[in-house]
Design a protein around this motif. Structure first.
Motif, PDB file in Angstrom:
ATOM      1  N   THR A  80      35.484  30.757  40.225  1.00 21.88           N
ATOM      2  CA  THR A  80      34.102  30.965  40.646  1.00 21.88           C
ATOM      3  C   THR A  80      33.218  31.324  39.458  1.00 21.88           C
ATOM      4  OG1 THR A  80      34.849  31.709  42.836  1.00 21.88           O
ATOM      5  CG2 THR A  80      32.617  32.331  42.170  1.00 21.88           C
ATOM      6  N   ILE A  81      33.750  32.144  38.566  1.00 26.43           N
ATOM      7  CA  ILE A  81      32.981  32.619  37.408  1.00 26.43           C
ATOM      8  C   ILE A  81      32.747  31.509  36.381  1.00 26.43           C
ATOM      9  CG2 ILE A  81      33.107  34.147  35.383  1.00 26.43           C
ATOM     10  CD1 ILE A  81      34.646  36.139  37.226  1.00 26.43           C
ATOM     11  N   ALA A  82      33.758  30.683  36.140  1.00 21.85           N
ATOM     12  CA  ALA A  82      33.739  29.751  35.008  1.00 21.85           C
ATOM     13  C   ALA A  82      32.549  28.780  34.987  1.00 21.85           C
ATOM     14  CB  ALA A  82      35.058  28.979  34.958  1.00 21.85           C
ATOM     15  N   PRO A  83      32.188  28.113  36.095  1.00 23.70           N
ATOM     16  CA  PRO A  83      31.055  27.178  36.019  1.00 23.70           C
ATOM     17  C   PRO A  83      29.731  27.859  35.667  1.00 23.70           C
ATOM     18  CG  PRO A  83      32.342  26.832  38.014  1.00 23.70           C
ATOM     19  CD  PRO A  83      32.813  28.112  37.421  1.00 23.70           C
ATOM     20  N   ASN A  84      29.621  29.146  35.997  1.00 24.24           N
ATOM     21  CA  ASN A  84      28.388  29.894  35.751  1.00 24.24           C
ATOM     22  C   ASN A  84      28.319  30.496  34.355  1.00 24.24           C
ATOM     23  OD1 ASN A  84      27.755  29.391  38.486  1.00 24.24           O
ATOM     24  ND2 ASN A  84      28.909  31.204  39.105  1.00 24.24           N
ATOM     25  N   THR A  85      29.391  30.381  33.612  1.00 22.56           N
ATOM     26  CA  THR A  85      29.424  30.929  32.255  1.00 22.56           C
ATOM     27  C   THR A  85      29.843  29.843  31.261  1.00 22.56           C
ATOM     28  OG1 THR A  85      31.656  31.773  32.748  1.00 22.56           O
ATOM     29  CG2 THR A  85      29.822  33.313  32.967  1.00 22.56           C
ATOM     30  N   THR A  86      31.110  29.474  31.284  1.00 27.29           N
ATOM     31  CA  THR A  86      31.592  28.409  30.404  1.00 27.29           C
ATOM     32  C   THR A  86      30.859  27.095  30.675  1.00 27.29           C
ATOM     33  OG1 THR A  86      33.785  29.430  30.381  1.00 27.29           O
ATOM     34  CG2 THR A  86      33.631  27.152  29.628  1.00 27.29           C
ATOM     35  N   GLY A  87      30.684  26.765  31.945  1.00 27.34           N
ATOM     36  CA  GLY A  87      29.983  25.538  32.302  1.00 27.34           C
ATOM     37  C   GLY A  87      28.553  25.526  31.806  1.00 27.34           C
ATOM     38  N   VAL A  88      27.874  26.665  31.933  1.00 25.05           N
ATOM     39  CA  VAL A  88      26.495  26.773  31.438  1.00 25.05           C
ATOM     40  C   VAL A  88      26.447  26.544  29.939  1.00 25.05           C
ATOM     41  CG1 VAL A  88      24.571  28.364  31.101  1.00 25.05           C
ATOM     42  CG2 VAL A  88      25.707  28.266  33.310  1.00 25.05           C
ATOM     43  N   MET A  89      27.359  27.160  29.207  1.00 24.04           N
ATOM     44  CA  MET A  89      27.385  27.001  27.758  1.00 24.04           C
ATOM     45  C   MET A  89      27.611  25.534  27.365  1.00 24.04           C
ATOM     46  SD  MET A  89      26.720  29.767  26.110  1.00 24.04           S
ATOM     47  CE  MET A  89      27.243  29.143  24.517  1.00 24.04           C
ATOM     48  N   ASN A  90      28.532  24.869  28.025  1.00 22.05           N
ATOM     49  CA  ASN A  90      28.787  23.463  27.729  1.00 22.05           C
ATOM     50  C   ASN A  90      27.536  22.612  27.925  1.00 22.05           C
ATOM     51  OD1 ASN A  90      31.484  23.853  27.080  1.00 22.05           O
ATOM     52  ND2 ASN A  90      32.219  23.391  29.136  1.00 22.05           N
ATOM     53  N   LEU A  91      26.819  22.877  29.000  1.00 26.71           N
ATOM     54  CA  LEU A  91      25.633  22.075  29.306  1.00 26.71           C
ATOM     55  C   LEU A  91      24.464  22.399  28.392  1.00 26.71           C
ATOM     56  CD1 LEU A  91      25.956  22.211  33.165  1.00 26.71           C
ATOM     57  CD2 LEU A  91      26.064  20.140  31.786  1.00 26.71           C
ATOM     58  N   LEU A  92      24.330  23.657  27.997  1.00 32.70           N
ATOM     59  CA  LEU A  92      23.254  24.018  27.076  1.00 32.70           C
ATOM     60  C   LEU A  92      23.478  23.395  25.702  1.00 32.70           C
ATOM     61  CD1 LEU A  92      22.731  27.746  28.098  1.00 32.70           C
ATOM     62  CD2 LEU A  92      21.109  25.869  28.442  1.00 32.70           C
ATOM     63  N   LYS A  93      24.717  23.360  25.265  1.00 31.90           N
ATOM     64  CA  LYS A  93      25.026  22.676  24.005  1.00 31.90           C
ATOM     65  C   LYS A  93      24.671  21.198  24.110  1.00 31.90           C
ATOM     66  CE  LYS A  93      28.825  25.814  22.770  1.00 31.90           C
ATOM     67  NZ  LYS A  93      30.297  25.971  22.684  1.00 31.90           N
ATOM     68  N   LEU A  94      25.031  20.608  25.249  1.00 33.92           N
ATOM     69  CA  LEU A  94      24.709  19.207  25.467  1.00 33.92           C
ATOM     70  C   LEU A  94      23.194  18.983  25.466  1.00 33.92           C
ATOM     71  CD1 LEU A  94      25.992  16.397  26.234  1.00 33.92           C
ATOM     72  CD2 LEU A  94      25.481  17.009  28.609  1.00 33.92           C
ATOM     73  N   SER A  95      22.463  19.910  26.095  1.00 35.38           N
ATOM     74  CA  SER A  95      21.008  19.763  26.172  1.00 35.38           C
ATOM     75  C   SER A  95      20.370  19.752  24.786  1.00 35.38           C
ATOM     76  CB  SER A  95      20.409  20.884  27.027  1.00 35.38           C
ATOM     77  OG  SER A  95      20.516  22.137  26.379  1.00 35.38           O
ATOM     78  N   SER A  96      20.893  20.555  23.881  1.00 34.86           N
ATOM     79  CA  SER A  96      20.371  20.573  22.516  1.00 34.86           C
ATOM     80  C   SER A  96      20.713  19.282  21.775  1.00 34.86           C
ATOM     81  CB  SER A  96      20.912  21.785  21.755  1.00 34.86           C
ATOM     82  OG  SER A  96      20.389  22.986  22.282  1.00 34.86           O
ATOM     83  N   GLU A  97      21.909  18.770  22.005  1.00 32.68           N
ATOM     84  CA  GLU A  97      22.324  17.533  21.354  1.00 32.68           C
ATOM     85  C   GLU A  97      21.533  16.328  21.857  1.00 32.68           C
ATOM     86  OE1 GLU A  97      26.421  17.218  22.341  1.00 32.68           O
ATOM     87  OE2 GLU A  97      27.031  18.993  21.181  1.00 32.68           O
ATOM     88  N   LYS A  98      21.131  16.368  23.127  1.00 34.97           N
ATOM     89  CA  LYS A  98      20.525  15.205  23.764  1.00 34.97           C
ATOM     90  C   LYS A  98      19.019  15.339  23.964  1.00 34.97           C
ATOM     91  CE  LYS A  98      24.539  13.177  24.242  1.00 34.97           C
ATOM     92  NZ  LYS A  98      24.881  11.964  23.468  1.00 34.97           N
ATOM     93  N   ASN A  99      18.393  16.327  23.313  1.00 34.46           N
ATOM     94  CA  ASN A  99      16.923  16.477  23.357  1.00 34.46           C
ATOM     95  C   ASN A  99      16.380  16.558  24.784  1.00 34.46           C
ATOM     96  OD1 ASN A  99      16.651  16.178  20.436  1.00 34.46           O
ATOM     97  ND2 ASN A  99      17.172  14.025  20.785  1.00 34.46           N
ATOM     98  N   THR A 100      17.020  17.384  25.589  1.00 37.79           N
ATOM     99  CA  THR A 100      16.642  17.519  26.994  1.00 37.79           C
ATOM    100  C   THR A 100      15.248  18.137  27.150  1.00 37.79           C
ATOM    101  OG1 THR A 100      18.950  17.708  27.677  1.00 37.79           O
ATOM    102  CG2 THR A 100      17.300  18.618  29.177  1.00 37.79           C
TER     103      THR A 100
END
Length: 351
Positions: free
Chosen positions: A123-143
């Motif tokens: 339950t915890i992981a998507p809200n922490t690790t998952g968020v970090m993964n997506l934020l890194k992606l957002s920076s790479e992809k000029n979101t």
């Protein structure tokens, strides 16, 4: 095309509102947890914009279960504007094919209370690790904008004098309670988002949904509303555990979805918005309303005392109601009352 008339009407209701939908023109949008109850309606809305307004939106739907996704969206088979990415959001996300991803909607989460004690880390992981993964992606992809699905539960146990609760009315959460894993990790997810935004040039928006109901609810997620709806659809008696005095503010899915898009397209950066209603209804009142509305089905209300298992799985929050004045300033307000929302939900389930 949509085959469920109620869902089609709901999506039409959403897109007919005066939002800057043109921002989505020729965009690529990643939706995590796209199979889920809330994000699925956002996905349907975006595809509808393509069909009716030629928006040329390309959707990447991140899901863990391919079979479930193909079944949920079987009416969209062979569409070129919908691509499924099969993976866990907690694993590194590789999208080398796409130079840019214009919008990210992070809704992947275990929102059902039945998982909080059986799978707290999951339950915890998507809200922490998952968020970090997506934020890194957002920076790479000029979101351009990142929408994070939090929960009204981050506010904790609010003093009744502070209800309806504003976005700044924080109450008590016990981090040593296993059941706090959902709300505590959502809190942390919000902080990760605004922390990332303070260091990187990215627009973060946060929504805190209240108790949302409507077509497509999971019938076995352990909460009263979907259980009651399932009982009505199947002609079974409604079982109320305990005295039924706990109150919740129930928001119809089409209203909530419009609220999510309103925040994504018009909300202020790095701010959270409550999305819900201010009308409280007790669990017993909900059961009584359903019994009256569908009295021809012979459905009765059965009161059942709580045993230890039932107590452990039920929330200890007695009243839950969010102040929605902040999102109202963006031009949003719920349109469906509880009775009409129930009718639409049950009609959808019986089609």
């Amino acid at each position: 095309m949509l085959t469920n008339k109620i869902i089609e009407e709901d999506v039409e209701f959403i897109v007919n509102h005066d939002l800057p939908w043109q921002k989505f023109n020729n965009s690529i949008i990643l939706i995590t947890g796209a199979n889920g109850f809330l994000p699925a309606y956002m996905l349907e809305t975006l595809l509808y914009l393509n069909d009716k307004q030629n928006m040329n939106i390309n959707i990447i739907a991140l899901v863990r279960n391919r079979e479930k996704a193909l079944k949920r969206f079987r009416h969209h088979n062979n569409r070129k504007d919908l691509v499924f990415l099969i993976q866990d959001v907690c694993e590194p996300i590789q999208l080398k094919k796409y130079e840019n991803i214009d919008y990210i909607i992070h809704a992947a989460s275990q929102a059902s209370p039945k998982y909080y004690e059986s799978d707290p880390i999951g339950t915890i992981a998507p809200n922490t690790t998952g968020v970090m993964n997506l934020l890194k992606l957002s920076s790479e992809k000029n979101t351009k904008a990142f929408l994070y699905f939090s929960t009204g539960g981050v506010l904790g146990r609010i003093d009744e004098n502070d209800l309806p609760a504003k976005e700044t009315n924080y109450g008590y959460l016990d981090p040593t309670e296993v059941k706090s894993c959902y709300s505590e990790s959502k809190r942390m997810g919000e902080n990760i988002c605004v922390g990332w935004a303070s260091l990187n040039n990215i627009s973060i928006k946060i929504v805190r949904p209240s108790y949302v109901y409507g077509p497509g609810m999971q019938k076995n997620d352990g909460r009263a509303f979907p259980n009651f709806i399932s009982n009505v659809v199947n002609g079974k008696d409604i079982i109320v555990c305990g005295d039924g005095k706990k109150t919740r503010a129930f928001c119809y899915l089409a209203d909530a979805t419009l609220g999510f898009f309103t925040v994504l397209l018009k909300g202020k950066n790095s701010e959270a918005y409550n999305v819900g209603t201010e009308k409280e209804t007790s669990i017993f009142e909900l059961a009584s309303l359903l019994s009256r509305m569908y009295c021809d089905r012979g459905i009765e209300i059965i009161n059942k005392p709580m045993d230890k298992t039932t107590k452990d799985s039920h929330s200890t929050v007695q009243r839950s109601c969010l102040d929605i004045s902040k999102i109202k300033q963006l031009g949003w307000a719920p349109a469906y009352d509880l009775k009409e929302g129930i009718k639409r939900t049950i009609r959808s389930e019986e089609m």
